[in-house]
Scaffold this motif. Structure first.
Motif, short mmCIF file in Angstrom:
data_model
loop_
_atom_site.label_atom_id
_atom_site.label_comp_id
_atom_site.label_asym_id
_atom_site.label_seq_id
_atom_site.Cartn_x
_atom_site.Cartn_y
_atom_site.Cartn_z
N UNK A 108 4.31 12.88 6.16
CA UNK A 108 3.35 13.65 5.38
C UNK A 108 3.02 14.99 6.03
N UNK A 109 3.01 15.04 7.35
CA UNK A 109 2.70 16.30 8.03
C UNK A 109 3.69 17.39 7.68
N UNK A 110 4.98 17.08 7.79
CA UNK A 110 6.01 18.08 7.46
C UNK A 110 5.94 18.47 6.00
N UNK A 111 5.70 17.49 5.13
CA UNK A 111 5.63 17.76 3.69
C UNK A 111 4.45 18.67 3.37
N UNK A 112 3.29 18.43 4.00
CA UNK A 112 2.10 19.24 3.71
C UNK A 112 2.32 20.68 4.15
N UNK A 113 2.90 20.87 5.32
CA UNK A 113 3.15 22.23 5.81
C UNK A 113 4.05 23.01 4.86
N UNK A 143 2.90 12.61 13.29
CA UNK A 143 3.20 11.17 13.17
C UNK A 143 2.34 10.48 12.12
N UNK A 144 2.12 11.15 11.00
CA UNK A 144 1.43 10.51 9.88
C UNK A 144 2.46 10.25 8.78
N UNK A 145 2.72 8.98 8.55
CA UNK A 145 3.76 8.57 7.60
C UNK A 145 3.10 7.75 6.49
N UNK A 146 3.46 8.05 5.25
CA UNK A 146 2.96 7.28 4.11
C UNK A 146 4.15 6.82 3.28
N UNK A 147 3.93 5.80 2.51
CA UNK A 147 4.95 5.36 1.56
C UNK A 147 4.67 6.07 0.24
#
Length: 418
Positions: free
Chosen positions: A246-251, A273-277
């Motif tokens: 999620x971190x990479x996606x948000x950026x 290191x924040x991962x979501x399904x």
């Protein structure tokens, strides 16, 4: 004479003949008399086959009690009535109308002219009433007569179906209105250009074309948002199965939502290191919509802060905050409705479609998350989406991580401001 008290003549004759046989065979008369007495008395003491059948058959009251047990845990409110008196009401009925309904006249319990007319008719049938429990609710009332001396009254709540139908009607009407407005503007300027092609100077013609382009872009955005909302609603019951960084996606999505000309107004703080399904495409749209809204309706040229942190146990929280005028409290519960705007004129001038937060709400719901909106007039608005995290092995790479930063150097994880 009642069949239960009839004299068994045939049985007595048979007993007499049967008891005389031992005497004729030379046995004592006392034995024959004793046999006759026992046999004869048994005919009066033991019930007849008809009586035995009647005694074992269930009574109407027993059948009603059994039926009441069967319907007790039905989700549909059901009542059993005898002479318009409620003799049994299942748990759903007692929850809906109150436990006092048992023993009450069913016409008094329902208190509606249509219902009273149906119940007084004594016939099988159904009717529709409004306001049975709450104002504007809609119920179908059905009555069925049984052969056991009682009637079955069924209550079916049709309010949700009516709400869905009304929502669809309102949605079509609002969408048609939103499309008609820019379309009318486009057609008007095109007709003006066609009617007097030589009399309009180049500067005016260019201004007309810019308006046409802007209104066409507005229509395109609206159609795009309508299609996005339709896709999200169609997939809302399909739980995502892909792990997303999620971190990479948000950026990446935040920078795309801001665009090159507004990128300098962003400040980002994303925990690693924040991962979501989740569904990566929908999550990107969620971020873009929140960032675009904050930049449009926040303070002009004011900063917008995007934060991704851990929240509580096992949750991630994405927050987007602006420093604008804020939103009055009475508007906040309505912001996720389709086409709802606190300031329609400003929203249309900024190119908003009124669907951004509706799409965000459905995306969050599909990901089993929660959406919160906080606003203080004069200070700004913060929109937060909480999503359940997935604990993964840090040594394992995620497919979505490849190229996820979208060209941003690592040091810009904290602060893209300026």
């Amino acid at each position: 004479m009642d069949s239960e008290h009839r004299i068994p003549v045939a049985g007595l004759l048979l007993a007499l003949i049967g008891s005389a046989a031992p005497f004729a065979a030379g046995l004592s008369w006392e034995l024959s008399l004793g046999l006759l007495l026992v046999w004869g008395c048994s005919l009066f003491i033991l019930p007849s086959p008809e009586t035995r059948t009647q005694s074992t058959a269930p009574t109407a009251e027993a059948m009603r009690a059994t039926f009441a047990q069967i319907i007790e845990h039905s989700a549909t409110p059901l009542m059993l009535t005898v002479g318009n008196r409620v003799v049994n009401a299942n748990n759903a009925t007692r929850t809906t109308l109150g436990a006092h309904v048992i023993g009450q006249d069913v016409r008094v319990a329902l208190r509606h002219p249509n219902a009273v007319e149906l119940l007084d008719s004594g016939r099988n049938g159904e009717t529709v009433v409004t306001g049975l429990v709450r104002r504007q609710d809609i119920w179908r009332i059905s009555q069925v007569q049984s052969d056991l001396g009682f009637n079955v009254v069924e209550l079916t709540n049709r309010t949700a179906e009516a709400d869905v139908s009304r929502a669809h009607t309102d949605f079509v009407a609002n969408a048609s209105h939103e499309l008609r407005t820019p379309l009318a503007s486009i057609l008007g300027y095109i007709e003006t250009l066609q009617e007097a092609p030589g009399s309009i100077d180049s500067k005016t013609s260019t201004r007309f074309l810019e308006i046409i382009h802007r209104e066409a872009q507005r229509m395109q955005n609206l159609v795009s948002d309508l299609m996005s909302l339709s896709r999200v609603e169609a997939e809302k019951h399909d739980l995502p199965e892909t792990n997303v960084d999620l971190g990479a996606l948000v950026r990446r999505a935040a920078v795309e939502g801001a665009g090159h000309e507004r990128r300098n107004r962003l400040t980002m703080h994303c925990k690693p290191d924040i991962v979501v399904r989740g569904d990566a495409q929908q999550l990107e749209q969620l971020v873009r919509n929140l960032v675009d809204n904050a930049l449009k309706y926040g303070a002009a040229d004011g900063p917008v802060t995007v934060e991704l942190t851990r929240y509580g146990v096992g949750n991630a929280q994405l927050s987007v905050a602006d420093t604008g005028d804020g939103i009055p409290a009475e508007h906040i519960p309505l912001l996720t409705r389709r086409f709802y705007r606190t300031d329609p004129g400003r929203s249309r001038a900024a190119g908003g479609t009124g669907l951004g937060l509706a799409i965000v709400k459905h995306i969050v719901e599909r990901h089993q998350g929660r959406l919160d909106i906080e606003s203080t007039p004069g200070q700004g608005t913060r929109v937060s989406a909480r999503l359940p995290m997935v604990e993964t092995d840090p040594s394992q790479s995620l497919p979505e991580q490849a190229g996820a930063t979208g060209g941003l150097p690592p040091e810009e994880d904290v602060g893209v401001h300026g």
